[in-house]
Design an enzyme around this catalytic site. Structure first.
Site, PDB file in Angstrom:
ATOM      1  N   GLY A  64       0.831  -1.196   0.000  1.00  0.00           N
ATOM      2  CA  GLY A  64       0.000   0.000   0.000  1.00  0.00           C
ATOM      3  C   GLY A  64       0.864   1.243   0.000  1.00  0.00           C
ATOM      4  O   GLY A  64       1.991   1.228  -0.501  1.00  0.00           O
ATOM      5  N   CYS A  65       0.348   2.314   0.559  1.00  0.00           N
ATOM      6  CA  CYS A  65       1.065   3.592   0.613  1.00  0.00           C
ATOM      7  C   CYS A  65       2.458   3.390   1.196  1.00  0.00           C
ATOM      8  O   CYS A  65       2.615   2.900   2.313  1.00  0.00           O
ATOM      9  CB  CYS A  65       0.272   4.579   1.451  1.00  0.00           C
TER      10      CYS A  65
END
Length: 159
Positions: free
Chosen positions: A12-13
């Protein structure tokens, strides 16, 4: 001189992933960037469109005398949900997929064994969708993304 190893994870981020891995003794460096796509020298703006095929990735340099690859895998699976396809929290798109990019056959084997063990454990109600692929070119993200949370504050975007 100690041997330095590489590990590359997409969860993810990349800001929160980088920050968490930097906390681990034995992780000598962590950089955020892009891996797994087809565009040469992708920019953040290009990766965010989802059209380059890259995942937001953290590449680590670590001393395996201080931290094992197995321990890094434990952290990887502890800081995101590996059962959500192309999504972590509010972030959606292929650039936020869960992926392990292995640098040698031992890392590939360890990743596959870890996913098999987690699947058998029943920890997650849904199947793990983490990709396991050979590491390709790591494109370092723009400098303002490096150590982003350290420089700008804010909370983690992960569990």
């Amino acid at each position: 001189m100690m041997p330095i190893h590489k590990a590359s994870f997409a969860a993810g981020c990349f800001w929160g992933v980088e920050a968490r891995f930097r906390e681990i003794p034995g992780v000598l460096d962590a950089a955020v960037g892009y891996m797994g796509g087809s565009t040469t020298e992708p920019t953040y703006k290009q990766v965010c469109t989802g059209s380059t095929g890259h995942a937001e990735t953290v590449q680590l340099q670590f001393d395996d005398a201080q931290v094992s690859y197995s321990e890094l895998l434990e952290q990887f699976f502890a800081l995101h949900n590996p059962t959500t396809l192309n999504r972590q929290g509010p972030d959606r798109g292929t650039q936020y997929r869960s992926a392990i990019f292995w640098h040698d056959p031992q890392q590939e084997r360890a990743a596959r064994e870890k996913i098999q063990a987690l699947g058998a454990s029943g920890k997650w109600p849904n199947p793990i969708v983490t990709e396991i692929k050979p590491a390709t070119e790591f494109w370092r993200a723009e400098e303002y993304h490096q150590r982003y949370l350290e420089k700008n504050g804010g909370g983690f975007c992960h569990v």
